[in-house]
Motif scaffolding. Structure first.
Motif, PDB file in Angstrom:
ATOM      1  N   PHE A   1     -10.819   9.967  10.932  1.00 40.22           N
ATOM      2  CA  PHE A   1      -9.986   8.791  10.665  1.00 40.22           C
ATOM      3  C   PHE A   1     -10.664   8.000   9.556  1.00 40.22           C
ATOM      4  O   PHE A   1     -11.798   8.290   9.166  1.00 40.22           O
ATOM      5  N   GLU A   2      -9.978   6.989   9.041  1.00 36.22           N
ATOM      6  CA  GLU A   2     -10.520   6.176   7.959  1.00 36.22           C
ATOM      7  C   GLU A   2     -10.791   4.765   8.450  1.00 36.22           C
ATOM      8  O   GLU A   2      -9.940   4.150   9.120  1.00 36.22           O
ATOM      9  N   ILE A   3     -11.984   4.260   8.131  1.00 33.83           N
ATOM     10  CA  ILE A   3     -12.299   2.876   8.454  1.00 33.83           C
ATOM     11  C   ILE A   3     -12.167   2.029   7.193  1.00 33.83           C
ATOM     12  O   ILE A   3     -12.305   2.514   6.068  1.00 33.83           O
ATOM     13  N   LEU A   4     -11.887   0.741   7.405  1.00 30.85           N
ATOM     14  CA  LEU A   4     -11.748  -0.212   6.314  1.00 30.85           C
ATOM     15  C   LEU A   4     -12.895  -1.203   6.393  1.00 30.85           C
ATOM     16  O   LEU A   4     -13.151  -1.793   7.448  1.00 30.85           O
ATOM     17  N   LYS A   5     -13.632  -1.365   5.285  1.00 30.76           N
ATOM     18  CA  LYS A   5     -14.764  -2.293   5.252  1.00 30.76           C
ATOM     19  C   LYS A   5     -14.726  -3.092   3.957  1.00 30.76           C
ATOM     20  O   LYS A   5     -14.100  -2.682   2.967  1.00 30.76           O
ATOM     21  N   LEU A   6     -15.400  -4.231   3.982  1.00 35.22           N
ATOM     22  CA  LEU A   6     -15.634  -4.966   2.742  1.00 35.22           C
ATOM     23  C   LEU A   6     -16.736  -4.259   1.970  1.00 35.22           C
ATOM     24  O   LEU A   6     -17.760  -3.872   2.546  1.00 35.22           O
ATOM     25  N   ARG A   7     -16.548  -4.100   0.671  1.00 34.58           N
ATOM     26  CA  ARG A   7     -17.513  -3.353  -0.122  1.00 34.58           C
ATOM     27  C   ARG A   7     -18.795  -4.178  -0.293  1.00 34.58           C
ATOM     28  O   ARG A   7     -18.756  -5.331  -0.710  1.00 34.58           O
ATOM     29  N   SER A   8     -19.931  -3.567   0.019  1.00 37.69           N
ATOM     30  CA  SER A   8     -21.221  -4.252  -0.105  1.00 37.69           C
ATOM     31  C   SER A   8     -22.137  -3.557  -1.105  1.00 37.69           C
ATOM     32  O   SER A   8     -23.245  -4.026  -1.339  1.00 37.69           O
ATOM     33  N   MET A   9     -21.695  -2.431  -1.668  1.00 31.93           N
ATOM     34  CA  MET A   9     -22.479  -1.709  -2.672  1.00 31.93           C
ATOM     35  C   MET A   9     -21.724  -1.654  -3.996  1.00 31.93           C
ATOM     36  O   MET A   9     -20.533  -1.973  -4.070  1.00 31.93           O
ATOM     37  N   ARG A  10     -22.451  -1.248  -5.024  1.00 26.19           N
ATOM     38  CA  ARG A  10     -21.806  -1.044  -6.321  1.00 26.19           C
ATOM     39  C   ARG A  10     -20.732   0.027  -6.214  1.00 26.19           C
ATOM     40  O   ARG A  10     -20.759   0.896  -5.333  1.00 26.19           O
ATOM     41  N   GLN A  11     -19.792  -0.035  -7.132  1.00 27.82           N
ATOM     42  CA  GLN A  11     -18.698   0.929  -7.123  1.00 27.82           C
ATOM     43  C   GLN A  11     -19.200   2.357  -7.326  1.00 27.82           C
ATOM     44  O   GLN A  11     -18.628   3.314  -6.806  1.00 27.82           O
ATOM     45  N   ASP A  12     -20.315   2.521  -8.052  1.00 24.88           N
ATOM     46  CA  ASP A  12     -20.858   3.851  -8.340  1.00 24.88           C
ATOM     47  C   ASP A  12     -22.002   4.215  -7.387  1.00 24.88           C
ATOM     48  O   ASP A  12     -22.919   4.944  -7.758  1.00 24.88           O
ATOM     49  N   ALA A  13     -21.949   3.710  -6.150  1.00 21.52           N
ATOM     50  CA  ALA A  13     -23.046   3.922  -5.200  1.00 21.52           C
ATOM     51  C   ALA A  13     -23.246   5.389  -4.872  1.00 21.52           C
ATOM     52  O   ALA A  13     -24.371   5.835  -4.616  1.00 21.52           O
ATOM     53  N   GLU A  14     -22.165   6.158  -4.861  1.00 17.94           N
ATOM     54  CA  GLU A  14     -22.260   7.587  -4.568  1.00 17.94           C
ATOM     55  C   GLU A  14     -21.579   8.381  -5.673  1.00 17.94           C
ATOM     56  O   GLU A  14     -20.376   8.234  -5.909  1.00 17.94           O
TER      57      GLU A  14
END
Length: 462
Positions: free
Chosen positions: A321-334
């Motif tokens: 399933f997919e979880i929804l979170k507020l982004r806490s890392m840079r967009q290019d984290a992975e």
């Protein structure tokens, strides 16, 4: 330890909790009498204010459990104890304000409440000054006798030597099942009457810690010990009780299959848990919407990319399933979508991300997954598919953690810091298996309360 709803609670914690509740009742009465004396009025009958006193004591007791007043560090250090008592009483005041708003008939006068809380702080602190060393003394420790003197017995020796251990080892008996790893072990052949030896040592429990059990169980000895009234336990069950986790090193499939736990009779409690999840997740989504929107704006202003992100996780019965979170890392984290463990002081975390991770604000949108039924508030943390595939191949029984619905908080989260390695995952798996095996609404309530401690005193949040 005493088993309450499948969960073991130390005798010392129960005793101190009972003493604290009694002192809170006395503090409530003292605050009431002090105010009556101050205004020169007549004293109402005790029965008329008993509901007020019970609500006061129960609310502060829950706040004390939540902030970790009964945790090991608070039981052994007056500095920790007083600090957490102050926080618990302050938090209790806020909770009481809400309770009094909802039920005005049981309210305290403001001066009553102030006096009661000051008296409570003095009484609770005094109790810890008087009882601190006594509760940690030998009088409250159970004496156990270990059958075995090899590496498994040495593990018990190390566990008994830790601060806060609730037991002391009365002795070891070598059963000729391998090399000797502990000092002062007595060979079984040197003991003429084993039950008399157990009684003479004052042992209340015998723990079986043999290195090799196949065709080697001393059944006659165990039967005689059992019939003397001394409790007999195997190593896995003993470690589960003392550590609050399922020990993978001593675990075998037959123990999981035949031990008490993983009960299927959870329909009523499961229904109650689902109703709780629906009601609370809907309330959280509604009440925290301004916080989430302001945080989302801060995330957008600091770094490029969406404020929210979706991530694939593995849930109940291994379903994705997919979880929804507020982004806490840079967009290019992975790069390339390759999953990477988070690290301490991870350079990928933004400045806003550092704050919202410590305060757990980034987790708030997951209440939507709870409302949808993909998650619960309490359960093992859902992991990413890449990590799950690797961990299932490297850790035994990892798939069994998916037999319960994943959660936002859980037994592993309140007992172990954020994990970023295979060894961390192994430690957290032991806590997750304990939760899956011993789930009750009581354990869920305990986890929810103690989540406040993790939020107030975060350790290793990443």
């Amino acid at each position: 330890m005493i088993r309450l709803f499948k969960h073991y609670v130390p005798h010392t914690v129960l005793l101190l909790g009972f003493i604290d509740f009694t002192l809170l009742m006395l503090a409530a009465e003292g605050g009431w009498l002090l105010r009556e004396w101050q205004i020169g009025g007549g004293v109402d009958p005790e029965a008329s204010r008993l509901p007020n006193m019970l609500v006061f004591a129960a609310t502060l007791e829950l706040a004390m459990i939540g902030v970790g007043v009964y945790a090991l560090d608070a039981l052994r250090s007056m500095r920790f104890a007083v600090a957490r008592l102050v926080v618990a009483i302050s938090l209790g005041a806020l909770l009481l304000a809400l309770v009094f708003f909802l039920a005005p008939s049981i309210t305290f006068w403001r001066s009553n409440l102030l006096y009661a809380m000051l008296i409570a702080l003095l009484l609770l602190t005094g109790a810890r000054v008087l009882l601190g060393r006594t509760l940690d003394g030998a009088a409250f420790k159970r004496r156990i006798l270990v059958l075995g003197a090899g590496p498994r017995a040495a593990r018990l020796e190390a566990l008994a030597g830790r601060e806060g251990a609730g037991f002391a080892i009365a002795g070891y008996i070598g059963m000729n099942d391998g090399p000797i790893a502990v000092a002062d072990a007595v060979n079984r052949s040197d003991i003429v009457n084993l039950p008399a030896h157990v009684v003479r040592l004052g042992a209340s429990e015998v723990v079986l810690a043999l290195e090799e059990r196949r065709n080697a169980l001393p059944l006659a000895d165990l039967l005689r010990i059992k019939t003397t009234g001394v409790h007999v336990n195997d190593l896995s069950s003993f470690l589960e009780r003392e550590t609050g986790r399922v020990d993978l090193d001593s675990l075998n499939p037959s123990w999981l299959i035949f031990s008490d736990g993983f009960s299927a009779g959870r329909r009523l409690s499961g229904l109650g848990k689902r109703l709780f999840d629906i009601a609370v997740s809907a309330a959280i989504l509604l009440l925290t919407l301004p916080i989430v929107l302001l945080t989302a704006l801060a995330v957008k202003l600091e770094s490029e990319g969406p404020a929210f992100f979706r991530q694939r996780r593995i849930g109940l019965y291994g379903q994705g399933f997919e979880i929804l979170k507020l982004r806490s890392m840079r967009q290019d984290a992975e790069v390339g979508g390759v999953a990477v463990w988070a690290e301490e002081d991870d350079p990928r975390v933004t400045r806003v991300g550092q704050v919202i991770r410590k305060l757990r604000i980034d987790e708030l949108p997951q209440a939507w997954s709870v409302l949808n039924g993909e998650m619960s508030f309490v359960g093992p943390r859902p992991e990413r598919p890449q990590f799950v595939s690797d961990l299932e191949a490297r850790l035994p029984y990892y798939a069994e953690r998916h037999m319960v619905k994943p959660g936002i908080t859980g037994w592993a989260q309140i007992n172990y810091p954020y994990g970023a390695s295979i060894e961390d995952a192994r430690q957290k798996l032991e806590y997750d298996l304990y939760y899956a095996k011993n789930y009750t609404p009581f354990l869920d309530l305990l986890i929810l309360l103690q989540t406040m401690r993790v939020i107030l005193w975060p350790k290793g949040a990443r």
